[in-house]
Write a protein that holds these residues in place. Structure first.
Motif, short mmCIF file in Angstrom:
data_model
loop_
_atom_site.label_atom_id
_atom_site.label_comp_id
_atom_site.label_asym_id
_atom_site.label_seq_id
_atom_site.Cartn_x
_atom_site.Cartn_y
_atom_site.Cartn_z
N GLU A 287 30.88 47.94 46.52
CA GLU A 287 32.11 48.16 47.29
C GLU A 287 33.23 48.59 46.35
O GLU A 287 33.29 48.17 45.19
N ALA A 288 34.11 49.41 46.87
CA ALA A 288 35.23 49.91 46.06
C ALA A 288 36.07 48.77 45.51
O ALA A 288 36.52 48.81 44.36
N MET A 289 36.30 47.73 46.32
CA MET A 289 37.13 46.63 45.88
C MET A 289 36.49 45.86 44.73
O MET A 289 37.18 45.37 43.84
N GLU A 290 35.17 45.74 44.75
CA GLU A 290 34.49 45.08 43.65
C GLU A 290 34.65 45.90 42.37
O GLU A 290 34.93 45.35 41.30
N LEU A 291 34.50 47.21 42.49
CA LEU A 291 34.67 48.08 41.32
C LEU A 291 36.08 47.94 40.75
O LEU A 291 36.26 47.80 39.53
N HIS B 11 46.68 45.53 45.30
CA HIS B 11 45.98 46.44 46.21
C HIS B 11 46.85 46.79 47.42
O HIS B 11 46.39 46.79 48.56
N VAL B 12 48.11 47.08 47.13
CA VAL B 12 49.06 47.43 48.19
C VAL B 12 48.57 48.64 48.97
O VAL B 12 48.07 49.62 48.39
N ALA C 226 38.12 45.42 40.99
CA ALA C 226 38.28 44.11 40.37
C ALA C 226 37.64 44.08 38.99
O ALA C 226 38.21 43.56 38.03
N ARG C 227 36.44 44.66 38.87
CA ARG C 227 35.75 44.68 37.57
C ARG C 227 36.54 45.51 36.55
O ARG C 227 36.64 45.16 35.38
N ILE C 228 37.08 46.64 37.01
CA ILE C 228 37.88 47.50 36.13
C ILE C 228 39.10 46.74 35.61
O ILE C 228 39.42 46.81 34.42
N GLU C 229 39.78 46.04 36.51
CA GLU C 229 40.97 45.29 36.11
C GLU C 229 40.65 44.25 35.05
O GLU C 229 41.40 44.06 34.08
#
Length: 222
Positions: free
Chosen positions: A103-107, A163-164, A109-112
């Motif tokens: 999922e994009a949100m998981e990606l 994630h605004v 979060a991992r990047i951050e």
């Protein structure tokens, strides 16, 4: 602004990743094969590399070996999910390993997480209208006045502020704030979001998305 090199030969996946990262104000460069990636990475500045393994010309393992001297953090993105592949990638120096599909949100979060690890000098201050969050000091202020939040309320607010304007599902919040092994239910998320909305005066801005989750909206979208 962090600069990220996306090394992915699947055009659809590469475009999806680029669109997601651009929305979060990352500067992106795409490469479609291993040799192109090596040349691009060695001749440009990047803060992070998202690297597929199964690539034309030169696979991701080979790319990582050739650019390791640049000491740029790498996250592998691949359909190869075996333990041996993960171990090989991590031993070569990759910071993380995400198996497709993801999922994009998981990606994000991992990047951050990886960027925070390698760029600890970056500002820890988040700003959303009159709300300011200092992540390192773990403080929240609104119009200059400090607001007391519980640790989980703080984490929920930080995730939403990062994630605004993006729709965030309850499952994504559960994973990001409570951890992937959390055995509770989505009602836990609802309660915490309601508390954050009330304490921070975010009525009309922290909106509920029916059957999905929530979105913290910027002024441009209100």
């Amino acid at each position: 602004m962090a600069r990220i090199c996306i090394v992915e030969d699947d055009l659809h996946i590469a475009q999806m990743i680029e669109a997601t990262l651009t929305m979060m104000n990352y500067d992106c460069v795409r490469c479609e094969d291993g040799k192109q990636a090596v040349e691009t990475i060695l001749n440009n500045r990047f803060d992070l590399i998202l690297l597929d393994i199964m690539l034309p010309e030169l696979d991701g393992f080979g790319v990582l070996e050739k650019i390791r001297s640049r000491e740029i953090p790498v996250i592998f993105l691949t359909a190869m999910g075996s333990v041996s592949d993960k171990v090989r990638g991590l031993r070569l120096g990759a910071e993380d390993y995400i198996v497709k599909p993801f999922e994009a949100m998981e990606l994000l979060a991992r990047i951050e997480v990886v960027l925070r690890r390698f760029h600890t000098d970056e500002s820890s201050i988040l700003q959303y209208d009159e709300i300011q969050v200092d992540i390192q000091r773990h403080t929240v202020t609104k119009d200059g006045e400090e607001v007391t939040l519980t640790p989980k309320q703080f984490d929920v607010l930080v995730f939403l502020m990062k994630h605004v304007d993006l729709a965030v599902s309850r499952d994504q919040l559960l994973s990001a704030v409570w951890g992937y092994e959390f055995e509770g239910e989505s009602r836990t998320v609802d309660i915490h979001v309601q508390q954050v909305r009330k304490k921070m005066g975010l009525q009309g801005r922290l909106v509920t998305i029916s059957k999905l989750g929530y979105r913290l909206e910027s002024r441009n979208n209100r």
